[in-house]
Design a protein around this motif. Structure first.
Motif, PDB file in Angstrom:
ATOM      1  N   THR A  68      -2.173   3.053  -5.403  1.00  0.00           N
ATOM      2  CA  THR A  68      -3.621   2.872  -5.336  1.00  0.00           C
ATOM      3  C   THR A  68      -4.357   3.991  -6.081  1.00  0.00           C
ATOM      4  OG1 THR A  68      -3.167   2.142  -3.067  1.00  0.00           O
ATOM      5  CG2 THR A  68      -5.474   2.500  -3.655  1.00  0.00           C
ATOM      6  N   LYS A  69      -3.736   5.153  -6.127  1.00  0.00           N
ATOM      7  CA  LYS A  69      -4.399   6.339  -6.663  1.00  0.00           C
ATOM      8  C   LYS A  69      -4.240   6.383  -8.184  1.00  0.00           C
ATOM      9  CE  LYS A  69      -5.173   6.911  -2.360  1.00  0.00           C
ATOM     10  NZ  LYS A  69      -4.411   7.791  -1.511  1.00  0.00           N
TER      11      LYS A  69
ATOM     12  N   PHE B 141      -1.523  13.849   4.375  1.00  0.00           N
ATOM     13  CA  PHE B 141      -2.514  12.775   4.342  1.00  0.00           C
ATOM     14  C   PHE B 141      -2.645  12.248   5.787  1.00  0.00           C
ATOM     15  CE2 PHE B 141      -3.443   8.217   3.659  1.00  0.00           C
ATOM     16  CZ  PHE B 141      -4.560   8.332   2.851  1.00  0.00           C
TER      17      PHE B 141
ATOM     18  N   VAL C 152       2.014  11.792  -4.329  1.00  0.00           N
ATOM     19  CA  VAL C 152       0.752  11.217  -4.823  1.00  0.00           C
ATOM     20  C   VAL C 152      -0.116  12.236  -5.559  1.00  0.00           C
ATOM     21  CG1 VAL C 152      -1.465  10.258  -4.086  1.00  0.00           C
ATOM     22  CG2 VAL C 152       0.642   9.306  -3.202  1.00  0.00           C
ATOM     23  N   PHE C 153      -0.336  13.393  -4.952  1.00  0.00           N
ATOM     24  CA  PHE C 153      -1.264  14.343  -5.560  1.00  0.00           C
ATOM     25  C   PHE C 153      -0.752  14.851  -6.903  1.00  0.00           C
ATOM     26  CE2 PHE C 153      -4.674  16.023  -2.520  1.00  0.00           C
ATOM     27  CZ  PHE C 153      -4.826  14.780  -1.935  1.00  0.00           C
TER      28      PHE C 153
ATOM     29  N   SER D  22       1.440   6.285  -3.265  1.00  0.00           N
ATOM     30  CA  SER D  22       0.377   5.315  -3.144  1.00  0.00           C
ATOM     31  C   SER D  22      -0.010   5.010  -4.587  1.00  0.00           C
ATOM     32  CB  SER D  22      -0.811   5.922  -2.394  1.00  0.00           C
ATOM     33  OG  SER D  22      -1.946   5.109  -2.630  1.00  0.00           O
TER      34      SER D  22
ATOM     35  N   ASP E  16       6.144  12.676  -0.554  1.00  0.00           N
ATOM     36  CA  ASP E  16       4.955  11.926  -0.932  1.00  0.00           C
ATOM     37  C   ASP E  16       4.380  12.662  -2.145  1.00  0.00           C
ATOM     38  OD1 ASP E  16       2.323  11.064  -1.228  1.00  0.00           O
ATOM     39  OD2 ASP E  16       2.001  10.773   0.923  1.00  0.00           O
TER      40      ASP E  16
ATOM     41  N   THR F 224       0.861  -1.191   0.000  1.00  0.00           N
ATOM     42  CA  THR F 224       0.000   0.000   0.000  1.00  0.00           C
ATOM     43  C   THR F 224       0.895   1.238   0.000  1.00  0.00           C
ATOM     44  OG1 THR F 224       0.005   0.221   2.411  1.00  0.00           O
ATOM     45  CG2 THR F 224      -1.754  -1.145   1.466  1.00  0.00           C
ATOM     46  N   GLY F 225       0.277   2.380  -0.201  1.00  0.00           N
ATOM     47  CA  GLY F 225       1.016   3.636  -0.096  1.00  0.00           C
ATOM     48  C   GLY F 225       1.512   3.859   1.323  1.00  0.00           C
ATOM     49  N   MET F 226       0.699   3.493   2.314  1.00  0.00           N
ATOM     50  CA  MET F 226       1.138   3.682   3.702  1.00  0.00           C
ATOM     51  C   MET F 226       2.306   2.771   4.043  1.00  0.00           C
ATOM     52  SD  MET F 226      -0.204   6.287   4.686  1.00  0.00           S
ATOM     53  CE  MET F 226       0.962   6.241   6.044  1.00  0.00           C
TER      54      MET F 226
HETATM   55  C1  LIG Z   1      -3.765   7.525  -0.369  1.00  0.00           C
HETATM   56  C2  LIG Z   1      -2.566   8.249   0.079  1.00  0.00           C
HETATM   57  C3  LIG Z   1      -1.610   7.616   0.886  1.00  0.00           C
HETATM   58  C4  LIG Z   1      -1.765   6.196   1.378  1.00  0.00           C
HETATM   59  O1  LIG Z   1      -1.884   5.265   0.365  1.00  0.00           O
HETATM   60  P1  LIG Z   1      -2.639   3.849   0.512  1.00  0.00           P
HETATM   61  O2  LIG Z   1      -2.366   3.156  -0.755  1.00  0.00           O
HETATM   62  O3  LIG Z   1      -4.083   4.150   0.762  1.00  0.00           O
HETATM   63  O4  LIG Z   1      -2.037   3.174   1.707  1.00  0.00           O
HETATM   64  C5  LIG Z   1      -0.500   8.344   1.253  1.00  0.00           C
HETATM   65  N1  LIG Z   1      -0.347   9.634   0.867  1.00  0.00           N
HETATM   66  C6  LIG Z   1      -1.249  10.274   0.099  1.00  0.00           C
HETATM   67  C7  LIG Z   1      -1.019  11.693  -0.287  1.00  0.00           C
HETATM   68  C8  LIG Z   1      -2.389   9.605  -0.326  1.00  0.00           C
HETATM   69  O5  LIG Z   1      -3.293  10.239  -1.083  1.00  0.00           O
END
Ligand SMILES: *Cc1c(COP(=O)(O)O)cnc(C)c1O
Length: 396
Positions: free
Chosen positions: A212-213, A116, A190-191, A210, A188, A90-92
């Protein structure tokens, strides 16, 4: 990292996202194979011994490495321009592993406060339980970072744009502070996504996602990835992951690997849609404020555009009427769905104060600008005219 040209030419990120990490089997398949296997067999006991001693290359056990997971890691590294990568469940798991593999009791972590929710928990609550102290600063205030550095500061951590109010942090300025202190800058990303922002070009040492996003992008699989130089991965991360086991499933790795082939297209279209939606919201009388780095009204628009190619797909805004107004508006939407996930091809809306950031005290929420009327919209890949119509109706 790239293995895609025989004469060693360096390929551009968009090409790497399609071809990077490909390692065909003897069948010559076009699309990458999926290796759903936990273990591997050896020709002899001697061969097994050599593998375990790292005297010959090869896979040993899928908690440590797997051909499909490795292909995803190599493609991510090639896309990001990083020396290497390791995938996580996972991202976490990516954020936690990047921190825990490098830190020990007595160290200090300095972080932006707009994070986050779970990242903030790691820095604020988890690490201190193991003797790693932490300080949270307003990430936009470069002097605040400078003043908060301590002799034992080992990691500076930030997210830009941040969740949910899309604060933008000057990556280069914070990287310089980290390096002057002998610390690592972990971002991080992600965004922003690897398409729109390349933190390593501004001095970041470690980038986490992550997956996942936007990397999956269709809301199917959980996953994460840590990118860094070879030394960080070999000396700290690889063994930490091997021994503690937050491994990415080969099936999820395969989904992510194939999704990378369309990441660039999707993310640019997401950003175009988000900009159209942000402009619509900004001009509407039922909306108090709009936060979108791609709009000139964003207080750090110039900084955002100097380190990002576009504003991304997340738009935050305050509707009139506080929590009741935000709930009424969201419940009236028909195309946009209510969900706390983001980076999906479907547009998703959430109310941070009662979901992702409800763990924070009201004071901490106020400090981050998370008011009762604030909504976070992850703009998807629908026709933006339908999204705007949906919101126009809900506002009326
Ligand atoms: C979703 C997210 C995470 C965590 O990712 P998971 O895959 O849900 O564990 C960490 N940082 C940001 C900015 C996120 O949007």
């Amino acid at each position: 990292m790239s293995k895609t040209t025989r004469d060693g030419r360096t390929l551009r990120p968009r090409t790497e996202a399609v071809h990077g990490g490909t390692n065909r089997t003897a069948f010559g398949e076009t699309s990458e194979a999926l290796f759903l296997t936990s273990g591997y067999v050896y020709d002899s006991m001697e061969a097994a011994e050599r593998r375990f001693k790292n005297e010959e290359p090869g896979f040993v056990y899928s908690r440590f490495s797997n051909p499909t997971v490795r292909a995803f890691e190599e493609r991510m590294a090639a896309l990001e321009g990083a020396e290497d990568a390791r995938a996580t469940a996972t991202g976490m798991a990516a954020v936690t592993s990047a921190m825990l593999c490098y830190l020990k009791a007595g160290d200090h972590v300095l972080s932006s406060r707009a994070l986050f929710g779970s990242c903030r928990y790691i820095v604020e609550d988890l690490l201190p339980r193991f003797g790693v102290t932490s300080t949270l600063v307003d990430g936009r205030d470069i002097d605040a970072w400078k003043k908060a550095v301590q002799p034992n500061t080992k990691i500076l951590f930030l997210e830009t744009p941040s969740n949910p109010t899309l604060e933008v942090i000057d990556i280069k300025a914070v990287a310089d502070i980290a390096h002057a202190a002998g610390a690592k800058l972990v971002i991080d990303n992600v965004f922003a996504t690897p398409t729109l922002q390349r933190p390593m070009e501004f001095g970041a040492d470690v980038v986490v996602y992550s997956a996942t996003k936007h990397i999956d992008g269709q809301g199917r699989c959980l996953g994460g990835v840590v990118l860094a130089d070879q030394q960080f991965i070999s000396d700290y991360l690889a063994n930490f992951l091997r021994q503690t086991g937050p491994s990415l499933s080969p099936f999820n790795a395969w989904v992510m690997l194939k999704s990378l082939e369309t990441l660039d297209l999707r993310v640019r279209e997401h950003a175009r849609n988000a900009e159209a939606v942000a402009r619509f919201l900004e001009g509407h009388k039922g909306i108090e404020r709009v936060f979108y780095p791609g709009l000139p009204s964003h207080p750090q628009h110039d900084l955002a555009m100097s380190q990002m190619e576009a504003g991304g797909n997340i738009v935050a805004f305050e509707v009139k009427g506080g929590k009741a107004g935000a709930f009424r508006f969201s419940n009236a939407l028909q195309v946009v769905k209510i969900s706390n996930n983001l980076g999906d091809s479907k547009s998703l809306i959430t109310h941070p104060a009662t979901t992702t950031h409800q763990r924070l005290t009201p004071e901490a929420r106020e400090e981050l600008g998370i008011r009762e009327g604030l909504l976070r919209l992850s703009v998807g890949l629908e026709d933006s005219a339908d999204l705007i119509e949906d919101m126009e109706r809900a506002l009326a």
